[in-house]
Design a protein around this motif. Sequence first.
Motif, PDB file in Angstrom:
ATOM      1  N   ARG A  79       0.836  -1.221   0.000  1.00 19.07           N
ATOM      2  CA  ARG A  79       0.000   0.000   0.000  1.00 19.07           C
ATOM      3  C   ARG A  79       0.861   1.258   0.000  1.00 19.07           C
ATOM      4  NH1 ARG A  79      -4.042  -0.783   4.790  1.00 19.07           N
ATOM      5  NH2 ARG A  79      -2.446   0.610   5.486  1.00 19.07           N
ATOM      6  N   VAL A  80       1.943   1.253   0.789  1.00 16.49           N
ATOM      7  CA  VAL A  80       2.842   2.413   0.819  1.00 16.49           C
ATOM      8  C   VAL A  80       3.498   2.587  -0.551  1.00 16.49           C
ATOM      9  CG1 VAL A  80       5.025   3.277   1.767  1.00 16.49           C
ATOM     10  CG2 VAL A  80       3.263   2.416   3.295  1.00 16.49           C
ATOM     11  N   ALA A  81       3.951   1.492  -1.152  1.00 16.65           N
ATOM     12  CA  ALA A  81       4.631   1.563  -2.444  1.00 16.65           C
ATOM     13  C   ALA A  81       3.711   2.098  -3.538  1.00 16.65           C
ATOM     14  CB  ALA A  81       5.170   0.191  -2.828  1.00 16.65           C
ATOM     15  N   VAL A  82       2.456   1.670  -3.557  1.00 19.22           N
ATOM     16  CA  VAL A  82       1.512   2.090  -4.590  1.00 19.22           C
ATOM     17  C   VAL A  82       1.185   3.578  -4.474  1.00 19.22           C
ATOM     18  CG1 VAL A  82      -0.882   1.834  -5.355  1.00 19.22           C
ATOM     19  CG2 VAL A  82       0.524  -0.183  -4.944  1.00 19.22           C
ATOM     20  N   SER A  83       1.168   4.100  -3.259  1.00 23.73           N
ATOM     21  CA  SER A  83       0.773   5.498  -3.069  1.00 23.73           C
ATOM     22  C   SER A  83       1.978   6.426  -2.888  1.00 23.73           C
ATOM     23  CB  SER A  83      -0.151   5.618  -1.857  1.00 23.73           C
ATOM     24  OG  SER A  83       0.548   5.275  -0.665  1.00 23.73           O
ATOM     25  N   ILE A 101       4.848  10.109   0.249  1.00 26.57           N
ATOM     26  CA  ILE A 101       4.123   8.922   0.668  1.00 26.57           C
ATOM     27  C   ILE A 101       2.676   9.308   0.926  1.00 26.57           C
ATOM     28  CG2 ILE A 101       4.004   7.090   2.403  1.00 26.57           C
ATOM     29  CD1 ILE A 101       7.065   7.735   2.848  1.00 26.57           C
ATOM     30  N   GLY A 102       1.762   8.712   0.201  1.00 25.47           N
ATOM     31  CA  GLY A 102       0.347   9.013   0.357  1.00 25.47           C
ATOM     32  C   GLY A 102      -0.190   9.799  -0.824  1.00 25.47           C
ATOM     33  N   TYR A 108       2.967  12.750   2.966  1.00 27.88           N
ATOM     34  CA  TYR A 108       4.067  12.908   3.906  1.00 27.88           C
ATOM     35  C   TYR A 108       5.318  12.880   3.037  1.00 27.88           C
ATOM     36  CZ  TYR A 108       7.511  11.518   7.403  1.00 27.88           C
ATOM     37  OH  TYR A 108       8.612  11.449   8.201  1.00 27.88           O
ATOM     38  N   VAL A 109       6.172  13.871   3.158  1.00 30.03           N
ATOM     39  CA  VAL A 109       7.327  13.991   2.276  1.00 30.03           C
ATOM     40  C   VAL A 109       8.606  13.868   3.091  1.00 30.03           C
ATOM     41  CG1 VAL A 109       8.527  15.468   0.618  1.00 30.03           C
ATOM     42  CG2 VAL A 109       6.024  15.495   0.733  1.00 30.03           C
ATOM     43  N   GLU A 110       9.548  13.102   2.566  1.00 28.37           N
ATOM     44  CA  GLU A 110      10.853  12.939   3.193  1.00 28.37           C
ATOM     45  C   GLU A 110      11.941  13.286   2.203  1.00 28.37           C
ATOM     46  OE1 GLU A 110      11.626   8.957   4.396  1.00 28.37           O
ATOM     47  OE2 GLU A 110      10.221   9.064   6.068  1.00 28.37           O
ATOM     48  N   TYR A 111      12.995  13.879   2.712  1.00 23.97           N
ATOM     49  CA  TYR A 111      14.212  14.098   1.955  1.00 23.97           C
ATOM     50  C   TYR A 111      15.268  13.184   2.581  1.00 23.97           C
ATOM     51  CZ  TYR A 111      12.072  18.322   0.062  1.00 23.97           C
ATOM     52  OH  TYR A 111      11.235  19.204  -0.571  1.00 23.97           O
ATOM     53  N   ARG A 112      15.794  12.225   1.808  1.00 27.98           N
ATOM     54  CA  ARG A 112      16.787  11.274   2.317  1.00 27.98           C
ATOM     55  C   ARG A 112      18.081  11.431   1.520  1.00 27.98           C
ATOM     56  NH1 ARG A 112      15.756   7.341   6.026  1.00 27.98           N
ATOM     57  NH2 ARG A 112      13.581   7.287   6.647  1.00 27.98           N
ATOM     58  N   GLU A 113      19.165  11.547   2.249  1.00 25.50           N
ATOM     59  CA  GLU A 113      20.468  11.698   1.618  1.00 25.50           C
ATOM     60  C   GLU A 113      20.804  10.444   0.816  1.00 25.50           C
ATOM     61  OE1 GLU A 113      25.030  12.961   2.779  1.00 25.50           O
ATOM     62  OE2 GLU A 113      23.637  12.451   4.376  1.00 25.50           O
ATOM     63  N   SER A 122      11.600  16.193   6.902  1.00 20.56           N
ATOM     64  CA  SER A 122      10.285  15.590   6.677  1.00 20.56           C
ATOM     65  C   SER A 122       9.229  16.685   6.746  1.00 20.56           C
ATOM     66  CB  SER A 122       9.990  14.484   7.696  1.00 20.56           C
ATOM     67  OG  SER A 122       9.880  15.019   9.001  1.00 20.56           O
ATOM     68  N   ILE A 123       8.193  16.502   5.975  1.00 24.62           N
ATOM     69  CA  ILE A 123       7.084  17.463   5.943  1.00 24.62           C
ATOM     70  C   ILE A 123       5.792  16.682   6.061  1.00 24.62           C
ATOM     71  CG2 ILE A 123       5.894  19.264   4.635  1.00 24.62           C
ATOM     72  CD1 ILE A 123       8.545  19.620   3.053  1.00 24.62           C
ATOM     73  N   GLN A 124       5.014  17.021   7.068  1.00 30.53           N
ATOM     74  CA  GLN A 124       3.700  16.416   7.243  1.00 30.53           C
ATOM     75  C   GLN A 124       2.686  17.545   7.160  1.00 30.53           C
ATOM     76  OE1 GLN A 124       3.267  14.062  10.772  1.00 30.53           O
ATOM     77  NE2 GLN A 124       1.059  14.053  10.639  1.00 30.53           N
ATOM     78  N   GLY A 125       1.734  17.420   6.262  1.00 32.54           N
ATOM     79  CA  GLY A 125       0.768  18.480   6.045  1.00 32.54           C
ATOM     80  C   GLY A 125      -0.435  18.404   6.958  1.00 32.54           C
ATOM     81  N   ALA A 126      -1.233  19.439   6.910  1.00 34.57           N
ATOM     82  CA  ALA A 126      -2.550  19.521   7.554  1.00 34.57           C
ATOM     83  C   ALA A 126      -2.501  19.396   9.070  1.00 34.57           C
ATOM     84  CB  ALA A 126      -3.503  18.500   6.960  1.00 34.57           C
TER      85      ALA A 126
END
Length: 167
Positions: A79-83, A101-102, A108-113, A122-126
Amino acid sequence: MGTTTEFYCKGNNTVMFMNSTLETGEKRTFVTYTKGEKNNSYIDTGIEKVALLDSEGETLKINIIGIKSYYNNLWDLFRVAVSSSIKNGEHNGKQCYILSIGKPDEAYVEYREKETGLMLKSIQGAIVDKNGNETDMIVEYYYEFDNVDDSIFIEPDISQYRIQENN
């Protein structure tokens, strides 16, 4: 307004400093020292200082978050991979992967080196505040390894604190 958290670990000793600034401009400090299985916490509200001593519980540790953190089983991973989507990008001069992700409006957005896989941002909205305003919760991560001086684990002078009994 915001909170800065610093975490240090060396052997069985950890310390976490949380410094917050409220909308009113007031500052709050929360510090937890862990030595083995015991935790001592110190709270400074600007009005009073309170100490919570010898709290038992789970040892305070910060885990470096990996992709496994998002799933408990193969179905959750699917489910995580599809979205999710992955793009190349840059953050603070470092090449990174940007994982969304989502659903796009709830992502939910991540920046990974790229070089290490460590999370940089990381950014989580709302997130909704008490006035009903929506904002993003943005967390920046900074890492230093093998650079902790033992003096960081020295606890404050207990005579400056009111000791609160643990319930």
